[in-house]
Design an enzyme around this catalytic site. Structure first.
Site, mmCIF file in Angstrom:
data_model
loop_
_atom_site.group_PDB
_atom_site.id
_atom_site.type_symbol
_atom_site.label_atom_id
_atom_site.label_comp_id
_atom_site.label_asym_id
_atom_site.label_seq_id
_atom_site.Cartn_x
_atom_site.Cartn_y
_atom_site.Cartn_z
ATOM 1 C CB SER A 283 -0.928 0.001 1.224
ATOM 2 O OG SER A 283 -1.771 -1.129 1.205
ATOM 3 C CG HIS A 341 -1.447 4.001 4.064
ATOM 4 N ND1 HIS A 341 -2.631 3.648 4.678
ATOM 5 C CD2 HIS A 341 -0.886 2.844 3.652
ATOM 6 C CE1 HIS A 341 -2.775 2.339 4.620
ATOM 7 N NE2 HIS A 341 -1.730 1.836 4.007
#
Length: 386
Positions: A283, A341
């Site tokens: 991610s 992230h």
């Protein structure tokens, strides 16, 4: 322990049009967007013990001499299991010492060194690719002529595979290898004898004994099939626009560096908060690619796939994603690795605004050195620009 993961799914439509809009500056068609927040997966208690994720056991107190009680029946096998300690791998020991940040020195130098090696290798790769294209031009012409003269075979599997491969865009061909590596690592998680090895090297945790290599290997690691499928779907869908914007070699350098950079940001956050838990997934690297494309083409139209009537720009989507991860980091949400992230998104924005000029456009001196070394090694002693 909770495995932190998050997937943000973008599905570009009209890949060729989108690619041409990147280069020519024309209008950008709508791009469908899904935001999928994967709920953290908790391991069964037995698997946590086998992999070593358990609290440090207290030291046994000295036994007091007491009168033996009534005899009870207990099988020899139960006695052996009771007396044999459970083996552990990388115990989650809290690092509360003020010197705990000293553990980040090696990961920091690994991040800087790996990023430099990635872009250096990408520059050499691009140089060799351009040279091989020039050399193989006449070979391709000859191969096409032989293909026309040679009788065609029907049902040739190899030919069908080649046709399918050449029908893919350059971006899709580029990420095929990444998807294959992720699939292999996912299969390795299903092998019980490899569990401890996978936990040690394919999950990132600043409290672990192994710090540097998991920063890269965890980028290709997924324990949940849905998590892997979602991330790879994003990578496949967005690969055409990203590779057409950055180029194949630069794209790979950015993707690999982003995985290490996002993991390092996660390390810093975990050391600051004292919340040590293993993380894995692509991610962070994918957030870098999405942030780079949204920063380069902020006017691109996006829409949620289940609500196609609501459209918004790529810049708005990027702001929303960054705001959500920032809120999760400040409020202490523990469902996802919000620090990774944010680190990936910030790296993507920085690279498009500044990094491309500072790193990629200044690769010419390094390429010249490589050209001289390669020419000298070939025995020609003569150098010419390719």
């Amino acid at each position: 322990m909770a495995w932190r993961s998050c997937s943000v799914l973008f599905r570009p439509t009209g890949g060729a049009l989108f690619r041409s809009s990147v280069r020519g500056g024309r209008s950008v068609p709508a791009v469908y967007l899904i935001v999928v927040l994967c709920v953290s997966t908790r391991w069964p208690h037995s698997l946590q013990q086998r992999c070593g994720f358990k609290k440090v056991s207290r030291k046994p107190e000295p036994k007091k001499l007491e009168d033996p009680g009534p005899a009870h029946t207990e099988t020899p096998k139960a006695v052996v299991q009771r007396q044999t300690p459970t083996p552990t791998v990388d115990r989650q020991v809290p690092l509360r010492s003020p010197r705990g940040f000293g553990r980040l020195v090696r990961p920091f130098f690994f991040t800087v060194g790996f990023t430099g090696c990635s872009f250096g290798s990408a520059a050499i790769w691009q140089y060799e690719s351009l040279k091989s294209r020039v050399q193989s031009y006449f070979n391709d012409v000859r191969a096409d002529w032989l293909e026309k003269v040679r009788p065609q075979k029907r049902g040739d599997v190899r030919k069908e595979i080649n046709q399918w491969w050449h029908s893919l865009t350059e971006g899709q061909r580029t990420v095929t290898g990444i998807i294959a590596v992720n699939a292999i690592v996912f299969c390795c998680w299903r092998v019980p004898s490899l569990q401890r090895f996978m936990v040690r090297y394919f999950t990132s945790n600043p409290a672990s004994k192994t710090l540097c290599s998991p920063m890269l290997l965890s980028t290709f690691s997924h324990f949940s099939f849905f998590h892997m499928a979602a991330n790879m779907y994003v990578l496949w869908s967005f690969s055409t626009s990203a590779v057409s914007m950055l180029g194949r070699e630069q794209f790979m350098a950015v993707y690999l560096s982003a995985g290490v950079v996002s993991t390092f940001v996660s390390y810093v956050c975990k050391m600051a908060t004292g919340r040590f838990s293993p993380s894995l997934g692509a991610s962070g690297a994918i957030m870098t690619i999405l942030a780079a494309v949204c920063t380069k083409i902020p006017e691109a139209k996006l829409a949620i796939i289940f609500l196609p009537m609501f459209t918004f720009t790529a810049a708005t989507a990027l702001k929303g994603i960054v705001a959500m991860d920032t809120a999760g980091l400040v409020l202490g949400w523990r469902f996802f690795d919000h620090a990774a992230h944010l680190g990936g998104a910030m790296f993507g924005i920085w690279y498009i605004l500044f990094g491309h000029e500072l790193i990629w456009k200044n690769r010419e001196p390094f390429v010249k050195v490589w050209h001289e070394l390669r020419t000298r090694g070939g025995g020609g002693g003569r150098g010419g620009a390719v």
